[in-house]
Scaffold this motif. Structure first.
Motif, mmCIF file in Angstrom:
data_model
loop_
_atom_site.group_PDB
_atom_site.id
_atom_site.type_symbol
_atom_site.label_atom_id
_atom_site.label_comp_id
_atom_site.label_asym_id
_atom_site.label_seq_id
_atom_site.Cartn_x
_atom_site.Cartn_y
_atom_site.Cartn_z
ATOM 1 N N GLY A 290 3.185 -6.529 -0.875
ATOM 2 C CA GLY A 290 2.884 -5.727 0.312
ATOM 3 C C GLY A 290 4.141 -5.202 0.970
ATOM 4 O O GLY A 290 4.236 -4.014 1.330
ATOM 5 N N LYS A 291 5.120 -6.057 1.140
ATOM 6 C CA LYS A 291 6.357 -5.659 1.787
ATOM 7 C C LYS A 291 7.073 -4.575 1.005
ATOM 8 O O LYS A 291 7.552 -3.585 1.567
ATOM 9 C CB LYS A 291 7.250 -6.896 1.923
ATOM 10 N N TYR B 134 -3.378 6.771 -2.620
ATOM 11 C CA TYR B 134 -2.638 5.532 -2.900
ATOM 12 C C TYR B 134 -1.744 5.153 -1.727
ATOM 13 O O TYR B 134 -1.401 3.980 -1.561
ATOM 14 C CB TYR B 134 -1.793 5.700 -4.167
ATOM 15 N N GLU C 204 -2.646 5.248 1.278
ATOM 16 C CA GLU C 204 -3.506 4.614 2.281
ATOM 17 C C GLU C 204 -4.187 3.356 1.759
ATOM 18 O O GLU C 204 -4.948 2.713 2.487
ATOM 19 C CB GLU C 204 -4.568 5.613 2.738
ATOM 20 N N ASP C 205 -3.941 3.026 0.492
ATOM 21 C CA ASP C 205 -4.586 1.854 -0.101
ATOM 22 C C ASP C 205 -3.938 0.583 0.439
ATOM 23 O O ASP C 205 -2.718 0.401 0.374
ATOM 24 C CB ASP C 205 -4.446 1.918 -1.629
ATOM 25 N N ASP C 206 -4.748 -0.324 0.959
ATOM 26 C CA ASP C 206 -4.251 -1.582 1.512
ATOM 27 C C ASP C 206 -4.389 -2.748 0.548
ATOM 28 O O ASP C 206 -3.992 -3.879 0.872
ATOM 29 C CB ASP C 206 -5.002 -1.931 2.806
ATOM 30 N N MET C 207 -4.953 -2.497 -0.627
ATOM 31 C CA MET C 207 -5.077 -3.545 -1.643
ATOM 32 C C MET C 207 -3.787 -3.567 -2.459
ATOM 33 O O MET C 207 -3.613 -2.837 -3.432
ATOM 34 C CB MET C 207 -6.287 -3.265 -2.545
ATOM 35 N N PHE C 208 -2.841 -4.395 -2.042
ATOM 36 C CA PHE C 208 -1.531 -4.428 -2.675
ATOM 37 C C PHE C 208 -1.603 -5.193 -3.991
ATOM 38 O O PHE C 208 -1.821 -6.420 -4.003
ATOM 39 C CB PHE C 208 -0.520 -5.087 -1.742
ATOM 40 N N THR C 209 -1.475 -4.459 -5.064
ATOM 41 C CA THR C 209 -1.502 -5.049 -6.403
ATOM 42 C C THR C 209 -0.294 -4.547 -7.192
ATOM 43 O O THR C 209 0.436 -3.649 -6.760
ATOM 44 C CB THR C 209 -2.792 -4.656 -7.144
ATOM 45 N N VAL D 164 5.287 -1.067 1.015
ATOM 46 C CA VAL D 164 5.557 -0.332 2.253
ATOM 47 C C VAL D 164 6.929 0.324 2.187
ATOM 48 O O VAL D 164 7.117 1.483 2.582
ATOM 49 C CB VAL D 164 5.455 -1.287 3.462
ATOM 50 N N ARG E 260 6.791 3.297 -0.047
ATOM 51 C CA ARG E 260 6.144 4.431 0.603
ATOM 52 C C ARG E 260 7.131 5.164 1.503
ATOM 53 O O ARG E 260 7.152 6.402 1.544
ATOM 54 C CB ARG E 260 4.928 3.954 1.393
ATOM 55 N N HIS F 135 3.408 3.561 -7.310
ATOM 56 C CA HIS F 135 4.424 4.047 -6.371
ATOM 57 C C HIS F 135 5.768 4.245 -7.079
ATOM 58 O O HIS F 135 6.475 5.238 -6.837
ATOM 59 C CB HIS F 135 4.584 3.063 -5.204
#
Length: 616
Positions: free
Chosen positions: A304-305, A334, A336-341, A308, A311, A348
């Motif tokens: 997640g970190k 992508y 706006e996707d909050d499912m961090f995989t 971000v 992005r 990205h």
């Protein structure tokens, strides 16, 4: 040949003499023989028999001598014929024309001697040519074998001529020069191969590679076409390996710097790693790969970190590449996707790499755009300097330098724009679409920049004009009282102004001391006011214009000056003086102002924010 050499029987005088001498000797012998035989007492028949036997013996001896002479003659003829035959063969072998030969009157022995000498000379020539040709063939075979080529043809029978031998020598020399060049080239390639092997830490696998790197078994190296191709290919393969290592290291270094930045790795650790693992070799490559794997593993634990941060970097890359909202919308889902995989992280990374590739592929366009922006900014700076109030304070030829720079910038901008247009055409031909920068094509960017520059110039001109109009109006309404100090006005001892009548000069002798008029507190020294006729006319015209002008809003300076004038008019019995008010815009002459004392005037002037200098 035999008929030509037959003796015709005619004798010379000497030969005739020698014949007579032989006959005389024979006759003397016969006479002696008869004298002896007669002593025998032989009858006539026996004596005749003895005579017949003697005649037979004499005839046999003569016949034997004759036969021996004929035999010798024939031998000479055969020898001459043999020499002629051999001469003919030698001429054919030497590829020369057989000379014509005819018997001479000097006899067969002389003919034989002549032919022997002729044949001997030709034989020496044949021997010499044969030795040269053998040497040529030996050198030819050696060079041809070294070069891995078929030996060139050398004629053996008939023997080549001198010109042909020279031609063979030239051809052989060319081959030897080529061999020498190949050996030098091989040594140069060998040095490069050894250097590259040491640089990239290459470990040879084939015997051929090992021999070249170690230098073993090279005494018998043949610079053949095949061997030279193998050496060149080996060198080319090492260069490709080095290039691939460099490319991989650059990619890994870029990825590692990005990962370090994302992971916020310690700077000292990063610097130590870079300084420790240097060089373009497989060892450094493996170290970078290991470090990238380590950082990627850490990044996966904090998806997640890092997503971000990616992005944020992606947005910066979009801005750098000039991507408008339409192009960013392709990846908006992508963002706006909050499912961090890991897949989202990979997407990205791929998007960032795609934008980086776009920037690399069009690097020339972006560099030209940056140069163009810098030049336009510089042009604006030069325009501002050209319009600055202190532009005429020219120290060190600054105005000339700025003008030269303006001309250079004016010439560079169209050249850069022309290059941009050409690159835009090439981009359209290659990709089938126009190059855009924030939805603007190169043509529209250039046109808009020119319009903005023109608009800015117009606004600057309008602002200067408006400022000048306001300044003129303010100068007309603001008092401008002139006064020059004694040093500037060049006070004369002959001219003084009284407190009651400043415009009436008093004349005193040049030698008289300065005349002073005392007030209640101190004496005031008056200076002579010098106003030209042109200034008076200009001031009168300005006053007339002020009265006729219609202003919707009064100027603040006008209000202040009106208050100041009303306040001062209330003062009674004050002397008139001339005050020099410093204004940044214009210089005007106002009527004399009544004041009581210099201290009072100074205080009142400070009240209205007017700077004044009084000299009493």
């Amino acid at each position: 040949m035999r008929e030509n050499m037959d003796i015709d029987g005619s004798l010379s005088i000497c030969e005739d003499t020698r014949v007579k001498r032989i006959l005389q000797s024979v006759e003397t012998g016969l006479r002696s023989w008869y004298s002896i035989v007669n002593t025998f007492g032989l009858n006539e028949n026996d004596k005749v028999k003895w005579e017949e036997e003697l005649q037979d013996e004499i005839e046999a001896c003569v016949n034997d001598c004759h036969a021996a002479a004929i035999e010798k003659q024939q031998a000479l003829i055969d020898k001459i014929e043999s020499l002629l035959t051999e001469s003919e063969k030698m001429c054919k072998k030497l590829t020369i024309q057989m000379p014509s030969f005819a018997p001479t009157n000097q006899g067969l022995y002389n003919d034989e001697k002549y032919l022997i000498e002729l044949v001997k000379g030709w034989q020496e020539e044949i021997t010499t040519r044969t030795v040269e040709i053998d040497n040529l063939k030996t050198r030819r075979d050696e060079v041809s074998k070294s070069l891995g080529r078929e030996p060139f043809f050398v004629k053996e029978s008939p023997l080549p001529s001198r010109d042909e031998i020279e031609m063979y020598k030239i051809k052989l020399q060319e081959l030897e020069v080529e061999k020498q060049h190949r050996i030098e080239k091989f040594r140069d390639l060998q040095e490069r191969i050894i250097a590259l092997s040491d640089e990239i830490k290459f470990m040879p696998k084939l015997d051929f590679e090992r021999d070249i790197i170690t230098g073993d078994n090279l005494l018998f190296f043949e610079a053949s076409d095949e061997n030279m191709q193998r050496v060149e290919q080996f060198h080319f393969d090492l260069l490709e390996m080095r290039e691939k290592i460099e490319q991989e290291l650059n990619k890994l270094r870029e990825a590692l710097e990005h990962l370090w930045k994302v992971l916020e790795e310690d700077v000292k650790y990063c610097n130590d790693f870079i300084q420790t693992h240097v060089g373009l070799n497989y060892k450094t490559l493996e170290a970078f790969k290991t470090e990238v794997k380590r950082c990627e593993l850490i990044r996966k634990t904090n998806l997640g970190k890092f997503i971000v941060k990616l992005r944020t970097e992606l947005i910066d890359r979009w801005n750098e590449a000039g991507f408008a909202e339409a192009r960013r919308a392709e990846f908006a889902i992508y963002m706006e996707d909050d499912m961090f995989t890991e897949d989202l992280l990979t997407l990205h990374d791929m998007q960032i790499e795609r934008v980086k590739a776009y920037l690399r592929n069009n690097q020339e366009i972006f560099e030209l755009l940056k140069q163009r922006d810098v030049l336009y900014k510089r042009m604006r700076d030069l325009d501002e300097r050209a319009n600055a109030p202190d532009r005429f304070k020219n120290r060190g030829g600054q105005l000339l330098k700025e003008e030269k720079e303006r001309k250079a910038v004016t010439k560079k901008i169209p050249c850069i724009e022309e290059q941009l247009l050409n690159l835009a055409v090439q981009y359209e031909e290659k990709h089938g679409e126009k190059f855009t920068y924030f939805d603007d094509t190169i043509e529209s960017l250039i046109e808009r920049s020119r319009e903005v520059l023109e608009q800015e110039k117009k606004e600057q001109m309008s602002a200067r004009k408006q400022k000048r109009d306001v300044t003129m109006s303010s100068s007309k309404m603001t008092p401008r009282v002139l006064y020059k100090s004694p040093s500037m006005a060049q006070l004369s001892t002959r001219n003084h102004l009284t407190p009651h009548n400043l415009r009436t000069p008093m004349r005193t002798p040049k030698t008289a001391p300065a005349r002073r008029v005392l007030t209640a507190r101190r004496s005031i020294t008056k200076a002579k006011i010098r106003l030209s006729t042109d200034k008076k006319k200009r001031i009168a015209a300005m006053r007339e214009q002020i009265k006729s002008s219609k202003r919707t809003e009064p100027n603040e300076n006008d209000i202040e000056y009106s208050k100041f004038e009303i306040e001062m008019s209330r003062k009674d019995g004050a002397a008139r003086s001339t005050i020099s008010l410093q204004s940044p815009h214009a210089t005007l002459l106002k009527p004399s102002i009544r004041i009581e004392t210099p201290r009072t005037v100074d205080k009142q002037l400070k009240t209205f924010g007017v700077k004044a200098k009084l000299h009493f």
